[in-house]
Write a protein that holds these residues in place. Structure first.
Motif, short mmCIF file in Angstrom:
data_model
loop_
_atom_site.label_atom_id
_atom_site.label_comp_id
_atom_site.label_asym_id
_atom_site.label_seq_id
_atom_site.Cartn_x
_atom_site.Cartn_y
_atom_site.Cartn_z
N VAL A 1 0.75 -1.07 0.00
CA VAL A 1 -0.01 -0.09 0.07
C VAL A 1 0.75 1.28 -0.03
N PRO A 2 0.40 2.30 -0.86
CA PRO A 2 1.39 3.64 -0.78
C PRO A 2 1.57 4.00 0.64
N ASN B 1 1.44 7.18 1.40
CA ASN B 1 0.33 8.33 1.78
C ASN B 1 -1.04 7.96 1.88
N VAL B 2 -1.22 7.26 2.99
CA VAL B 2 -2.46 6.42 2.80
C VAL B 2 -3.45 6.90 4.02
N ARG C 1 -10.53 13.43 1.83
CA ARG C 1 -9.25 13.01 1.50
C ARG C 1 -8.43 14.33 0.90
N GLU D 1 -3.29 11.91 -1.34
CA GLU D 1 -3.60 10.92 -0.36
C GLU D 1 -4.28 9.71 -0.88
N HIS D 2 -3.87 8.40 -0.81
CA HIS D 2 -4.70 7.19 -1.17
C HIS D 2 -5.46 6.57 -0.07
N LEU E 1 -13.75 5.34 -4.72
CA LEU E 1 -12.32 4.93 -4.82
C LEU E 1 -11.61 5.69 -6.22
N ASP E 2 -10.50 6.01 -5.90
CA ASP E 2 -9.59 6.29 -7.19
C ASP E 2 -8.88 4.98 -7.58
N SER F 1 -6.13 4.01 -7.70
CA SER F 1 -4.85 3.64 -6.90
C SER F 1 -5.15 3.37 -5.18
N ASP F 2 -6.62 3.27 -5.26
CA ASP F 2 -6.98 2.97 -3.63
C ASP F 2 -7.05 1.63 -3.44
N MET G 1 -7.38 -4.08 -5.57
CA MET G 1 -6.92 -2.42 -5.76
C MET G 1 -8.20 -2.11 -6.80
#
Ligand code: AVI
Length: 319
Positions: free
Chosen positions: A71-72, A74-75, A146, A150-151, A180-181, A183-184, A317
């Motif tokens: 997971v990235p 910045n979450v 959000r 930020e993820h 969600l985006d 990359s979430d 994902m």
């Protein structure tokens, strides 16, 4: 005294609808979780026959670091139905070892939110923002808060998804996906299909805790809606539905009887042996879990399985 808040009015309406519908009588499983029911559920999770919670805890204990690595950094973490947050602590500890993150537990119970906030208080890198809402409303609020870049990691643990009927589960997962985006992520717990005797023991334990959990629903109707259920006239039943691959909980009337429920303005007739269906818990094949991901617009990024009980933790994902 019978309170008539908006919540009680809705409870009364749903009880009336479920107990007066033609054919199989039913009550929504969400009403199993009042203060008494939630405590009884906590005891269920400790029972030797109910391996689900321990299986998921084992996975999180063993693999939290791997989950965090996928997971990235910045979450923000949003959890649907955090409960007291004990299992989540493992994930937060791993995710936030050396960087800050915001954690949004989403719960309709203020008591559970408070317990969750207490549990996370000492993780210096985590700031907890409790959201007292239904799951999807709460997630919408988190998505709106959000920050740029930020993820989002959504946690839906404990195989609560299994308590939804399949079509409703898919609709729910699709709705999450729309918030969600690409990359979430969604971390989803799913209890796997296992031999029927194991399931029957898990949902009809010899101590009778699950029976008490189920019967408490009638006690709750008596307490909150002026119901006149005589609890000893009903018995807990757990049965496996082969077609749906779900374990069902019912409350069976031991004799022909009539029960009045004041706030729902109904008098319900029961035949001897007739049941009220109170919960289904769907058990999955791994192929079904993959199909659910694809059908709801997610991609499987990773999966961890507890072979001892039969439980899969899935990292999906959104992209
Ligand atoms: C919350 N949920 C995942 C539990 C389950 O296993 O379906 C609820 C439960 N009902 C009876 N025992 C546990």
């Amino acid at each position: 005294m019978i309170l008539t808040t908006a919540v009680q009015t809705r409870f009364a309406e749903e009880v009336r609808a479920g107990l007066t519908k033609p054919g199989q009588k039913e009550l929504p499983s969400k009403y199993l979780y009042d203060a008494v029911g939630s405590r009884l559920f906590d005891v269920i999770t400790e029972l030797p026959e109910y391996g689900l919670t321990r299986a998921e805890s084992r996975i999180l204990e063993r693999h939290s670091r791997e989950i965090a690595a996928r997971v990235p950094h910045n979450v923000a973490i949003a959890e649907l139905g955090s409960g007291s947050g004990t299992k989540t602590r493992r994930i937060l500890d791993a995710l936030c070892r050396d960087h800050q993150a915001r954690y949004f537990p989403i719960e309709i119970s203020a008591t559970a939110l408070a317990a969750c906030e207490r549990e996370m208080r000492d993780i210096a890198t985590v700031s907890v923002v409790g959201i007292e809402r239904e799951y999807l409303d709460g997630l919408l609020e988190v998505a709106a808060r959000r920050r740029a870049g930020e993820h989002l990691l959504v946690l839906f643990l404990g195989s609560t998804i299994g308590n939804f009927e399949p079509a409703a589960a898919l609709a729910f997962l699709r709705k999450i996906r729309t918030m969600l985006d690409p990359s979430d992520f969604l971390l989803l717990g799913t209890d796997l299909l296992k031999p029927v005797p194991v399931l029957l023991d898990a949902y009809d334990d010899p101590v009778g805790v699950t029976a008490a959990f189920n019967l408490n629903l009638l006690a709750r109707i008596n307490r909150e809606l002026g119901g006149h259920f005589v609890l000893s006239q009903f018995e807990h039943v757990a049965q496996f539905n082969e077609t749906a691959r779900s374990i069902e909980m019912h409350l069976r009337s031991r004799q022909a009887q009539t029960v009045a429920i004041a706030a729902a303005e109904i008098t319900v007739e029961f035949e001897a042996g007739e049941t009220i269906w109170t919960e289904s818990s769907h058990k999955y094949r791994l192929s079904q879990v993959s199909s659910m991901a694809a059908d709801s617009g997610f991609k499987c990024a990773a999966q961890w399985i507890d072979e001892a009980w039969g439980f899969a933790e899935n990292l999906w994902m959104a992209g």
